[in-house]
Design a protein around this motif. Sequence first.
Motif, PDB file in Angstrom:
ATOM      1  N   GLU A 244      28.132  39.760  51.695  1.00 15.51           N
ATOM      2  CA  GLU A 244      27.880  40.436  52.461  1.00 15.51           C
ATOM      3  C   GLU A 244      27.821  42.255  52.173  1.00 15.51           C
ATOM      4  OE1 GLU A 244      31.771  40.166  54.405  1.00 15.51           O
ATOM      5  OE2 GLU A 244      31.602  38.700  54.952  1.00 15.51           O
ATOM      6  N   THR A 245      27.848  41.992  51.384  1.00 17.33           N
ATOM      7  CA  THR A 245      27.519  43.922  50.487  1.00 17.33           C
ATOM      8  C   THR A 245      26.181  43.911  50.068  1.00 17.33           C
ATOM      9  OG1 THR A 245      28.159  43.130  48.173  1.00 17.33           O
ATOM     10  CG2 THR A 245      29.629  44.252  49.913  1.00 17.33           C
ATOM     11  N   THR A 246      25.742  42.426  50.080  1.00 19.02           N
ATOM     12  CA  THR A 246      24.127  42.481  49.775  1.00 19.02           C
ATOM     13  C   THR A 246      23.613  42.964  51.201  1.00 19.02           C
ATOM     14  OG1 THR A 246      24.391  41.655  47.801  1.00 19.02           O
ATOM     15  CG2 THR A 246      22.023  41.335  48.951  1.00 19.02           C
ATOM     16  N   VAL A 247      23.502  42.019  51.718  1.00 17.52           N
ATOM     17  CA  VAL A 247      23.356  42.384  53.637  1.00 17.52           C
ATOM     18  C   VAL A 247      23.405  43.636  53.622  1.00 17.52           C
ATOM     19  CG1 VAL A 247      23.140  41.427  55.481  1.00 17.52           C
ATOM     20  CG2 VAL A 247      22.991  39.496  53.862  1.00 17.52           C
ATOM     21  N   ALA A 248      24.543  44.197  54.106  1.00 18.62           N
ATOM     22  CA  ALA A 248      24.718  45.501  54.587  1.00 18.62           C
ATOM     23  C   ALA A 248      24.119  46.446  53.553  1.00 18.62           C
ATOM     24  CB  ALA A 248      26.038  45.804  54.636  1.00 18.62           C
TER      25      ALA A 248
ATOM     26  N   ARG B  41      37.250  45.253  29.497  1.00 16.55           N
ATOM     27  CA  ARG B  41      37.276  45.983  29.944  1.00 16.55           C
ATOM     28  C   ARG B  41      35.628  45.547  30.238  1.00 16.55           C
ATOM     29  NH1 ARG B  41      39.924  49.383  27.079  1.00 16.55           N
ATOM     30  NH2 ARG B  41      41.809  49.688  27.967  1.00 16.55           N
ATOM     31  N   VAL B  42      35.210  45.030  32.128  1.00 14.57           N
ATOM     32  CA  VAL B  42      33.756  45.054  31.958  1.00 14.57           C
ATOM     33  C   VAL B  42      33.831  45.559  33.439  1.00 14.57           C
ATOM     34  CG1 VAL B  42      32.291  43.597  32.930  1.00 14.57           C
ATOM     35  CG2 VAL B  42      33.110  43.135  31.019  1.00 14.57           C
ATOM     36  N   LEU B  43      32.926  46.256  34.108  1.00 11.09           N
ATOM     37  CA  LEU B  43      32.731  46.612  35.311  1.00 11.09           C
ATOM     38  C   LEU B  43      31.310  46.386  36.196  1.00 11.09           C
ATOM     39  CD1 LEU B  43      33.856  48.828  37.846  1.00 11.09           C
ATOM     40  CD2 LEU B  43      32.518  50.478  36.733  1.00 11.09           C
ATOM     41  N   LEU B  44      31.478  45.330  36.395  1.00 13.31           N
ATOM     42  CA  LEU B  44      30.135  44.606  37.006  1.00 13.31           C
ATOM     43  C   LEU B  44      30.377  45.303  38.155  1.00 13.31           C
ATOM     44  CD1 LEU B  44      31.200  41.154  36.935  1.00 13.31           C
ATOM     45  CD2 LEU B  44      28.948  42.017  35.522  1.00 13.31           C
ATOM     46  N   VAL B  45      28.780  45.866  38.527  1.00  8.43           N
ATOM     47  CA  VAL B  45      28.118  47.017  39.214  1.00  8.43           C
ATOM     48  C   VAL B  45      26.587  46.341  39.684  1.00  8.43           C
ATOM     49  CG1 VAL B  45      27.002  49.876  39.490  1.00  8.43           C
ATOM     50  CG2 VAL B  45      28.918  48.494  38.204  1.00  8.43           C
ATOM     51  N   ARG B  46      26.511  46.498  41.702  1.00 11.85           N
ATOM     52  CA  ARG B  46      25.377  45.718  42.147  1.00 11.85           C
ATOM     53  C   ARG B  46      25.331  47.124  43.351  1.00 11.85           C
ATOM     54  NH1 ARG B  46      22.967  41.696  42.699  1.00 11.85           N
ATOM     55  NH2 ARG B  46      22.789  41.856  44.879  1.00 11.85           N
ATOM     56  N   GLY B  47      23.776  47.071  42.326  1.00  8.29           N
ATOM     57  CA  GLY B  47      23.196  49.303  43.475  1.00  8.29           C
ATOM     58  C   GLY B  47      23.542  48.082  44.899  1.00  8.29           C
ATOM     59  N   GLY B  48      22.765  49.355  45.937  1.00 14.22           N
ATOM     60  CA  GLY B  48      22.943  49.550  46.926  1.00 14.22           C
ATOM     61  C   GLY B  48      21.906  49.408  47.249  1.00 14.22           C
ATOM     62  N   GLY B  49      20.220  49.738  47.246  1.00 17.26           N
ATOM     63  CA  GLY B  49      18.908  49.532  47.110  1.00 17.26           C
ATOM     64  C   GLY B  49      18.351  50.588  47.362  1.00 17.26           C
ATOM     65  N   ARG B  50      18.870  52.036  46.822  1.00 21.57           N
ATOM     66  CA  ARG B  50      18.512  53.077  47.773  1.00 21.57           C
ATOM     67  C   ARG B  50      19.414  54.030  45.986  1.00 21.57           C
ATOM     68  NH1 ARG B  50      20.617  57.344  51.692  1.00 21.57           N
ATOM     69  NH2 ARG B  50      20.163  58.203  49.091  1.00 21.57           N
ATOM     70  N   GLU B  51      18.148  54.600  45.749  1.00 20.43           N
ATOM     71  CA  GLU B  51      18.227  55.667  44.829  1.00 20.43           C
ATOM     72  C   GLU B  51      19.461  56.544  45.109  1.00 20.43           C
ATOM     73  OE1 GLU B  51      16.919  56.265  41.745  1.00 20.43           O
ATOM     74  OE2 GLU B  51      15.407  54.380  42.602  1.00 20.43           O
TER      75      GLU B  51
ATOM     76  N   VAL C 260      31.557  48.633  47.896  1.00 24.42           N
ATOM     77  CA  VAL C 260      32.675  48.350  48.412  1.00 24.42           C
ATOM     78  C   VAL C 260      33.160  47.947  46.383  1.00 24.42           C
ATOM     79  CG1 VAL C 260      33.366  45.797  48.819  1.00 24.42           C
ATOM     80  CG2 VAL C 260      32.467  46.791  50.259  1.00 24.42           C
ATOM     81  N   MET C 261      35.005  48.081  46.323  1.00 27.27           N
ATOM     82  CA  MET C 261      35.341  47.879  45.131  1.00 27.27           C
ATOM     83  C   MET C 261      36.483  46.267  45.643  1.00 27.27           C
ATOM     84  SD  MET C 261      37.680  49.701  42.108  1.00 27.27           S
ATOM     85  CE  MET C 261      36.230  51.377  42.492  1.00 27.27           C
ATOM     86  N   VAL C 262      36.486  45.202  44.297  1.00 20.02           N
ATOM     87  CA  VAL C 262      36.733  44.794  44.674  1.00 20.02           C
ATOM     88  C   VAL C 262      37.435  43.469  43.576  1.00 20.02           C
ATOM     89  CG1 VAL C 262      34.795  42.565  45.176  1.00 20.02           C
ATOM     90  CG2 VAL C 262      36.540  42.375  46.468  1.00 20.02           C
ATOM     91  N   SER C 263      38.630  43.125  43.159  1.00 18.49           N
ATOM     92  CA  SER C 263      38.792  42.453  42.026  1.00 18.49           C
ATOM     93  C   SER C 263      38.536  41.439  41.586  1.00 18.49           C
ATOM     94  CB  SER C 263      40.248  42.619  41.889  1.00 18.49           C
ATOM     95  OG  SER C 263      40.716  42.181  40.662  1.00 18.49           O
ATOM     96  N   TRP C 264      38.221  41.346  40.342  1.00 17.52           N
ATOM     97  CA  TRP C 264      37.153  39.561  40.229  1.00 17.52           C
ATOM     98  C   TRP C 264      38.587  39.058  40.759  1.00 17.52           C
ATOM     99  CZ3 TRP C 264      33.114  37.139  38.285  1.00 17.52           C
ATOM    100  CH2 TRP C 264      33.262  36.395  37.633  1.00 17.52           C
ATOM    101  N   PRO C 265      37.819  37.611  40.929  1.00 18.82           N
ATOM    102  CA  PRO C 265      39.437  36.672  41.499  1.00 18.82           C
ATOM    103  C   PRO C 265      39.097  35.503  39.675  1.00 18.82           C
ATOM    104  CG  PRO C 265      37.338  35.800  41.982  1.00 18.82           C
ATOM    105  CD  PRO C 265      36.776  37.083  41.770  1.00 18.82           C
ATOM    106  N   ARG C 266      40.889  35.885  39.226  1.00 18.99           N
ATOM    107  CA  ARG C 266      40.818  36.083  37.856  1.00 18.99           C
ATOM    108  C   ARG C 266      41.048  34.028  37.915  1.00 18.99           C
ATOM    109  NH1 ARG C 266      45.870  38.655  34.246  1.00 18.99           N
ATOM    110  NH2 ARG C 266      46.017  37.521  32.395  1.00 18.99           N
TER     111      ARG C 266
END
Length: 1126
Positions: A805-809, A1110-1120, A779-785
């Motif tokens: 929700e992305t963490t749970v899913a 420019r920063v891209l914050l990344v959270r993995g989906g829990g799999r390789e 999921v890609m979503v913009s930072w709430p400025r």
Amino acid sequence: MLNNITDCEEGEGGPNSQGDGNPKESSPFINSSAASDAEKSQQYDGKNMALFEEEMDTSPMVSSLLSSLANYSNLPTGSKEHEEEENNEEGARPSKKPVKAPQLGTLMGVYLPCIQNIFGVILFLRMTWMVGVGGVFGSFIIVFMCCSTTMLTAISMSAIATNGVVPAGGSYYMISRSLGPEFGGAVGICFYLGTTFAGAMYILGCIEILLIYIIPQAAIFQIEGLEGAEAEAALLNNMRVYGTIVLSLMSLVVFVGVKYVNKLALVFLACVILSILSVYAGVIKTAIDPPVFPVCLLGNRTLLSKVYDVCAKVIEIDNETVTTKLWRSFCDSESLNATCDEYFLNNNVTEIQGIPGVTSGILAENLFGNYLEKGVFLEKRGLVSDVDPDSPATTSSRYVLADISSFFTLLVGIYFPSVTGIMAGSNRSGDLRDAQKSIPIGTIAAITTTSTVYISSVVLFGACIEGVVLRDKFGEGVSGNLVIGTLAWPSPWVIVIGSFFSTCGAGLQSLTGAPRLLQAISRDGIIPFLRVFGHGKENGEPTWALLLTASICEIGIIIASLDSVAPILSMFFLMCYMFVNLACALQTLLRTPNWRPRFKFYHWALSFLGMSLCLSLMFICSWFYAIIAMVIASCIYKYIEFRGAEKEWGDGIRGISLSAARFALMRLEEGPPHTKNWRPQILVLLSVDAEQNVEQPRLLSLANQLKAGKGLTIVGTSVHGTFLDNYTESQRADQSLRKLMETEKVKGFSQVVISSNLRDGTSHLIQVGGLGGLKHNTVMVSWPRYWKQPEYHQQFRNFIEVVRETTVASLALLVPKNISSYPSNGERFTEGHIDVWWIVHDGGMLMLLPFLLRQHKVWRKCKMRIFTVAQMDDNSIQMKKDLITFLYHLRIEAEVEVVEMLEGDISAYTYEKTLVMEQRSQILKQMHLTKNEKEREIQSITDSSRGSIRRKNPSKLRSQHSTEEGTSLAEKPEEESVAVSNSKQVQLIHSRNASTPTSPTSPTSPTSPMSPAGGAAPWTDNKAADKGRNLPAANPESGRDLFNMKPEWEHLNQTDVRRMHTAMRLNEVITKKSKEAKLVLLNMPGPPKNRVGNENYMEFLEVLTEGLNRVLLVRGGGREVITIYS
């Protein structure tokens, strides 16, 4: 009522077919024509249909529908109408006459036109030569293969033609509506080129008959006395000159009056039938009384008829031996003692019958092939000749020679045009009384008839005519007669004159049909650069198309050799027939609901067999021409795909795409993809404004730059409201998304959800986006400025819910910060770095994303750097070695650096920051309280702040810090009390606090009531902050002194303090190392488990990324998602 639809299908001259890209076809069904409100009211007035009044506005009554179907006409604007237009031009234009119902039946409408088009020049000029060279057996195989191909194609064509009403347009219409505009346009152009080159072939055949068999004296370039290449060049030049003249005359006839061509069609057909009948009559006569057609042989070589008057070396006249013309041809004088050719002296002269008759048994001799090289003597089998290998080469000008090298595949290419023409009936579908009945019966009957004639001709020619005569292509050994003419009865001239007129007629028909086919393609608008050829004269005559057709036809005339032109048009016709078979096979296998042909005698296996035969014959004829034809078709296909008008014709390719997609989706459902197959399939969450315009277009630019993963892209947004009330807005939003996707060249799908709550709408997109196994994993979503401003309070709460929700899913999450500063697709970075700060392992997302970005031209020249953080007990040297090895196995090139973060004291500035954060959180919570509760809560906060200020020692504060930023401690509490006393000022306090800068370089504003020490915050200038960060950790007393100095810090949540400390230390390191980086990728911390700490979480992220562009914050989906294995 619906209007009676008399317009032909778009592309065939209908009013809406001028290349306007309108994808709808004229149809007698719903919404095909609009009736006025008055007509509707009259139509439904007095009917007992009140229950269906609403539907009647958009749906016709059954009675009007049936009436429209009964009056439906698919007449083309063809030659018939052109004649009427021309006849009406003289006087005033009469009122539009009702269109007459088509009257042609199977015989006149399909059978005879097919017979006329199939029988042609090859039968008369090359059939006997093919039997002589290839043998009866080989020729039978060729004829059987070609006729089988056309029969199978006719079966497929009959199924397509009987699957509903076929508007005029023939094979082009059937293919384009069955396989789509790309295939239809490509094959339509191939069919057009084939028809055009067929016109050139017929004209060349016409000139060959004229110059060789009718008026040889008319040759401009004299052939007499020339040998070998010179004679061949003179013949070809004659063909070019006369061919160009005949082409010009025929084009003029077609331009001036098509009606004359149509009226002469029956005359030409009668010539063809009469010629064929005369051949059969001649065969019967050979059984009773074989004709006298002597052929003279010297040894076993065939002599030219012009080199002898008597087939003998010498003759006896009045008991005196006299030499003949043949003697004089081989000797240097007339005397018997003359010096003669060695071969002439050693071999005897023999005269044989050229047509021994069907009962002579010559069939056995002609059974097998006798392929010849160019320039080889035509020799009779069974006869021996005495050839001295040491003697000088004999002059070849006295013998009949092979003009070209012959082989099996050449014969196939030359013969195949004689079985084309099976589309003639379907091309006239608009003139047929019952096309669905006439086309199958007439076409199959015509192919059966012509195939019978061809196969019987192969056998009868081999059984009646001597082999050397059969191999004599131009009849040079039989006094220059047309070989098939020698067999005809009562005279060879029946065949000569008949074949001449039939070739003229076929040439005119090709020049008439090809421009109309091009006009149909042009008017469909699928090939933009051809639209000019859709225009013509006022009566619809395709003037420009005729000009182009004549120009292309001239190319065939310049080639000049009938044997070279025939394989070219074979390619184009074979390609056309191949796609007819493919269309039928696809429709049958896909079992689309609309596939219900009346012709039942078809099967997908037969269609595939026909398609395979066509493809095989293409490469058998000439692999070189086959590749050229395929390249032309492929180029046209790709051109239509990228530049052509979009058409929705319900074609089979869409059907096969659906079937393939369904099959692939079912396969994907079997399990999650392997790590090697993982690719980011992104759901891009966008927001739209009140006008349904996208607010963050650069998000799609970033998604496009990640497209090297070749994964799925879904662009989604949520519209506030209900489905019934806001459906129009959702459609508008969908159009905005599609338009932006097209602009940013993002290939994917758009999805708009209508929800009463935007938070729920976003949640629905995350839950239900995609289909089956083809779902998003990122999921890609913009930072709430503007999250700090109270009016955007709900926005950042929605953002945090998305993170949860992305963490749970178990979905990966990409959050670009400062998205407006990201590069567009047109920008290029010529240098710079993409920095990856790998703090925690997220499955490899941080490694994969820079690799994908660097595949795009925007980031291609940026280098990748990977930073990781070492703690006190880590071996940083070993960490660096291990990371380099890991990257080597991942096949990723990057610089590696291990950053050591030593444990240090928590600075006073960190406490200040945490205190400000928690006080802001308390104020923001008041947004949901009542007015009185809000005032009481703010009063208690300000009172506690005022009390803490009174407990401070101002002199000590001044001794530690500069007084430049200090303000009166007495002024600020007064401002705060005034602010609290006025309810309107409460909101002002909120907004001031929310917009307060919180960086160490931008001290807390003195106007903010959240500062615990009012305007004289002691830890907010740069020097104090630096001192606080560097306090020694080993002295606990110093820490205790701080707490004594700031009693309000004792109540802070120590977990928040530690998190703020981590965020600030990390930010300090990242800013130092990556300040100038083009992009920083960073692990995104997880969200708080309860919603109490939402505001704190946002503050932590803000502090973590502070000072970075420019920063891209990344959270993995829990799999390789990346692996070192192959």
